[in-house]
Write a protein that holds these residues in place. Structure first.
Motif: not given
Lengths: 382, 382
Positions: B93-108
């Motif tokens: 769920a966190e990975v999905l949220d990161i991609v949805a929020t950032r438009g890229k898969m970058q670990n904050p």
């Protein structure tokens, strides 16, 4: 696995000489008290600063400490009250405490040190440094790894300047670096030059390597970020001296551009923000870039990718700023498919001090910048 | 100072084509939504991940994401309870949220991304990448700067592995890097090789430059710290392929030494702690050092000065570890008067993917190591 300790221990006793029990190491392992036997002097919490020297060491009678800018800034901020007034007394007390506790002047927050000027007092029979008693020298290895004892309570220092008049002694190891101060330049000028002498030596080496490559035609375009600063202006002078083509200085503000005016150090002076991944490449391009060799002398974070984008494919970037992030440089280049060679600016190149002093003697432009800076410091510090 | 924005904007409209309003930039500035106009895609908080491409872009239909090790480790630790159990659902769920929020898969937290495998869906008429629709590709620029949209909720992933089956699309810019996956190697093997392909290419270049120097006699001694790892073993293979002399692999434990046994990748395998400024140089010396070229592939902090002390004067150190500290390297060399050239391991060298794959095809030793690693991963992940 045999313990590594024996590797560094040169067995070096002379009959009848009163030397300490343990053999010495050229990098100073024998002076590390804490943590014992597991650390180099720079990483050590505490060094043995006793005056008695090992056979490959040199003892220097201290005259002036020059705290490095980052260290002094941290101390000054810590000892400035809410009213904006710097408390020089408590700052001085903290420096005394650091040296008394650690046996070296290494700022515990910044980890950095500085350098010192002094007179050679005693030279061990096996010292390879080529110094003689009475030589007036500057140490070019950091104070953060130099055994130091202060004996005058720093009573001649008001805590308001990086330059600290001091009495005491410092120890140089077999593999330390010290330079005899020239007689034709003031010690202040020489010290200021030697403090950044790694930059011009490495820039000259890289420019010469570039021009020696069989696949290169025109001399390289060299861009120096922070070109009006100490290391930046020497880097520009070195680039000119070693056969660079177009030299472009990048400075952040008009005032610094004015400093370079008429010095002949750069063909173009550009005012741009070195942290701007959009603005910097555009400004460099407009001045005749991209760079074949980019030299980063700007001590602020975030210049890695702008420097990469200002450099031609196949070019070289030399990072001298301590604010450089390794990961930002590595990932920044990969992220934009930049085939650039990126060098960690090593502050040591053989002959670096002599070369930098020679540049200052021969290049009126860079000498003027340094002398102006000295004058400004004297004016600032009452 | 003119704004830098125009510099990157290639005016590239085709008549009658339905392209977005803004012109594109080869490094992807036109996809940066936050902060607008002031950042490259890697530093951006949010990217425009829409499927419609600009004329110099490529859209890839995603098949697998490979999260980078540092990012996955951080996520796994965060989603592991006090009982030591990993909650794969909340991790997903966190990975999905990161991609949805950032438009890229970058670990904050780590700032890192990874790479992906997919199939080319559409190629803009001005793309310089040489790809064609249907090509099975891996992206070699980080996911941390790649516009990405996920459409399947990652339902085929249990959150328990860095390898993430996914549906959706990703965008490649004009200056991105992607490699067509070879047909003779499994995608998993190829991806694992390409993930570290910068190391062998740069090592080979440095070895060749060394042997081409007129002042050099014998082929260079190459020491690889972390020689049994992915980048380390490829670095050893590249050193052998490009004309190195003695090759010394340094590994931390017996088990890794066993891995290299019989591979022919190294002349000597040494078990030593790469963080030990005393032990490492001694171990390397005992194995025939010091190194002319030292390659640091150990992802732990504190290897800078040990590497410096293991390298001969005039030698080169290539730092590939993201745990490298710029300041530790720069000050570490200066502190011991080491005249060494220190390179930031740039992950991009033209032709790097093809070269690494060629090494794996031709060098049974390194291929065996990679295949063994794949087997181990398959065993570990149910």
């Amino acid at each position: 696995m045999v313990s590594g300790e024996q590797y560094f221990l040169s067995v070096s006793r002379s009959e009848g000489e009163s030397v300490p029990e343990q053999a010495s190491s050229p990098v100073g392992l024998h002076r590390v008290l804490e943590p014992a036997g597991a650390s180099l002097p720079q990483a050590a919490r505490r060094l043995d600063n006793r005056a008695q020297i090992w056979p490959d060491e040199v003892r220097v009678s201290v005259e002036t400490l020059n705290l490095d800018a980052a260290s002094y800034r941290q101390l000054a901020e810590k000892h400035t009250g809410p009213d904006g007034r710097l408390d020089g007394e408590t700052l001085r007390a903290e420096v005394l405490d650091i040296v008394a506790t650690r046996g070296k002047m290494q700022n515990p927050v910044t980890g950095s040190g500085g350098m010192l000027i002094g007179t050679v007092e005693e030279v061990g029979p096996q010292s390879p440094l080529g110094l003689r008693p009475g030589d007036h020298v500057a140490t070019l290895v950091s104070l953060s790894l130099t055994p130091l004892e202060i004996t005058d309570g720093l009573q001649r220092w008001d805590g308001r300047s990086e330059r600290v008049p001091a009495q005491g002694h410092a120890i140089l190891f077999g593999r330390s670096i010290a330079a005899v101060l020239p007689e034709d330049l003031s010690p202040e000028l020489a010290l200021m030059v030697m403090d950044v002498c790694g930059a011009p030596a490495l820039v000259a080496r890289v420019v010469r390597e570039y021009t020696a490559r069989p696949d290169r035609g025109a001399p390289p375009t060299v861009v120096v970020l922070g070109g009006a600063g100490k290391s930046g202006s020497l880097a520009l002078a070195a680039a000119g001296d070693s056969g660079a083509g177009r030299r472009i200085a990048v400075v952040p503000v008009e005032r610094e551009a004015d400093l370079l005016e008429g010095t002949g150090l750069a063909d173009e002076v550009v005012i741009a923000d070195a942290r701007s991944p959009l603005g910097l490449p555009e400004a460099v391009a407009a001045a005749g870039g991209p760079a074949d060799i980019t030299v980063v002398c700007v001590d602020v974070p975030g210049c890695e990718q702008p420097a990469i984008l200002s450099t031609a494919q196949g070019g070289t970037i030399i990072f001298f700023s301590m604010a450089t992030s390794f990961a930002a440089a590595a990932l920044g280049a990969e992220g934009v498919a930049a085939d650039v060679r990126m060098l960690v600016g090593n502050g040591y190149v053989p002959g670096h001090a002599a070369y930098a002093l020679e540049l200052v003697r021969e290049n009126a432009g860079v000498r003027g910048l340094f002398e102006g800076r000295l004058d400004a410091e004297h004016t600032r510090t009452p």
